[in-house]
Scaffold this active site. Structure first.
Site, PDB file in Angstrom:
ATOM      1  N   ASN A  44       0.879  -1.173   0.000  1.00 26.06           N
ATOM      2  CA  ASN A  44       0.000   0.000   0.000  1.00 26.06           C
ATOM      3  C   ASN A  44       0.912   1.216   0.000  1.00 26.06           C
ATOM      4  OD1 ASN A  44      -1.845   2.004   0.392  1.00 26.06           O
ATOM      5  ND2 ASN A  44      -2.457   1.380   2.452  1.00 26.06           N
ATOM      6  N   TRP A  45       1.085   1.770  -1.201  1.00 27.69           N
ATOM      7  CA  TRP A  45       2.025   2.894  -1.331  1.00 27.69           C
ATOM      8  C   TRP A  45       1.501   4.169  -0.683  1.00 27.69           C
ATOM      9  CZ3 TRP A  45       3.976   2.888  -7.159  1.00 27.69           C
ATOM     10  CH2 TRP A  45       4.649   1.687  -7.415  1.00 27.69           C
ATOM     11  N   SER A 104       2.500  -1.836  10.273  1.00 34.29           N
ATOM     12  CA  SER A 104       3.932  -1.945  10.584  1.00 34.29           C
ATOM     13  C   SER A 104       4.459  -3.374  10.403  1.00 34.29           C
ATOM     14  CB  SER A 104       4.227  -1.417  11.988  1.00 34.29           C
ATOM     15  OG  SER A 104       3.820  -0.067  12.080  1.00 34.29           O
ATOM     16  N   GLY A 135       2.600  -1.140   4.389  1.00 37.09           N
ATOM     17  CA  GLY A 135       2.704   0.298   4.141  1.00 37.09           C
ATOM     18  C   GLY A 135       4.135   0.689   3.785  1.00 37.09           C
ATOM     19  N   GLY A 136       4.804   1.386   4.706  1.00 38.74           N
ATOM     20  CA  GLY A 136       6.137   1.952   4.443  1.00 38.74           C
ATOM     21  C   GLY A 136       7.124   0.969   3.832  1.00 38.74           C
TER      22      GLY A 136
END
Ligand code: 3PY
Length: 252
Positions: free
Chosen positions: A9-10, A215, A236-237
């Site tokens: 998920n950019w 995370s 995510g990140g």
């Protein structure tokens, strides 16, 4: 049997050029692997969809939008419909992410409409659910997650529900560096599956992939994915750099 999926998920990151460079790097890294034991999906901003699909070609990477409109078409400035997303060749759409619920006021009722439109246009919704910190601290996580699923998804037929991917993302673990422990993740995923069994039966429930998000990274993915009810991750990140994303894919 259900699929294992690692989906990036950019969020609102990467210019078109940066995004396509990441797609290229991932293609090279994946081509290097003899075997990849999960489906890989990239959740890009809308502007990348057409080029990402074209660049990936017939390779086994799926492309996802991160939202779609709750309306079919018309005078809704700034919105992008499920039909438009499908017309790019993208196969998935992330719906109900907590950032959309929190910052853009998305409710279970709006999400219900979005899911129906996504499915009607042949897209697979990656539907996010999860509790905030206060709800976890007052032990309400099961009630909250159950109501999110019931309100947005349980009007679907069993056939349509079977097409959905779920992502359990405890909101207190998103962008905070805190991860649910492997035991907490398994406990919630098992609860979610049981909720589906009660509504649609075991066969449907056993076929639904339930991803963990919040995370999830190279150092915790293996332990999280080893749980029987954790079928992958929404990342995510760590999906923004090939060196951080590939080890998560390799965790299967
Ligand atoms: C995160 O890992 O931070 C996410 O929100 C994934 O969707």
């Amino acid at each position: 049997m259900r699929k294992n999926i690692v989906a990036g998920n950019w969020k609102m990151n990467k210019t078109l050029q940066e995004g396509l460079a990441l797609v290229d790097a991932l293609k090279v890294a994946l081509a290097d692997r003899d075997k990849v034991n999960c489906d890989v999906v990239l959740g890009t901003p809308f502007i990348h969809l057409v080029n990402a699909v074209a660049s990936i070609g017939d390779k086994k990477i799926g492309v996802a939008a991160q939202n779609c409109a709750d309306k079919v078409s018309g005078a809704y400035t700034g919105e992008v419909s499920a039909a438009m997303i499908a017309s790019t060749g993208a196969k998935y759409v992330i719906l109900g992410h907590s950032e959309r619920r929190t910052y853009y006021g998305e409710t279970d009722a709006t999400l219900k409409e979005k899911v129906v439109l996504a499915l009607a246009n042949g897209l697979t919704p990656i539907f996010c659910i999860g509790e905030v910190l206060e709800e976890r601290e007052s032990n309400k996580q099961e009630v909250v997650v159950k109501s999110q699923i019931e309100n947005a998804l349980f009007a679907l037929s069993a056939e349509d529900f079977s097409k959905i991917v779920l992502a359990y993302e405890p909101v207190w673990a998103i962008g905070t560096g805190k991860t649910a422990t492997s035991a907490q993740a398994q406990e919630m995923h098992a609860f979610i599956r049981k909720t589906i069994v009660d509504k649609y039966g075991k066969e449907v429930a056993d076929g639904i992939s339930i991803l963990y998000g919040g995370s999830c990274n190279a150092s915790n993915a293996k332990e999280l994915f080893a749980n029987p009810d954790v079928d992958g991750g929404l990342i995510g990140g760590a999906s923004l750099e090939v060196d951080k994303f590939m080890p998560i894919i390799d965790a299967f």
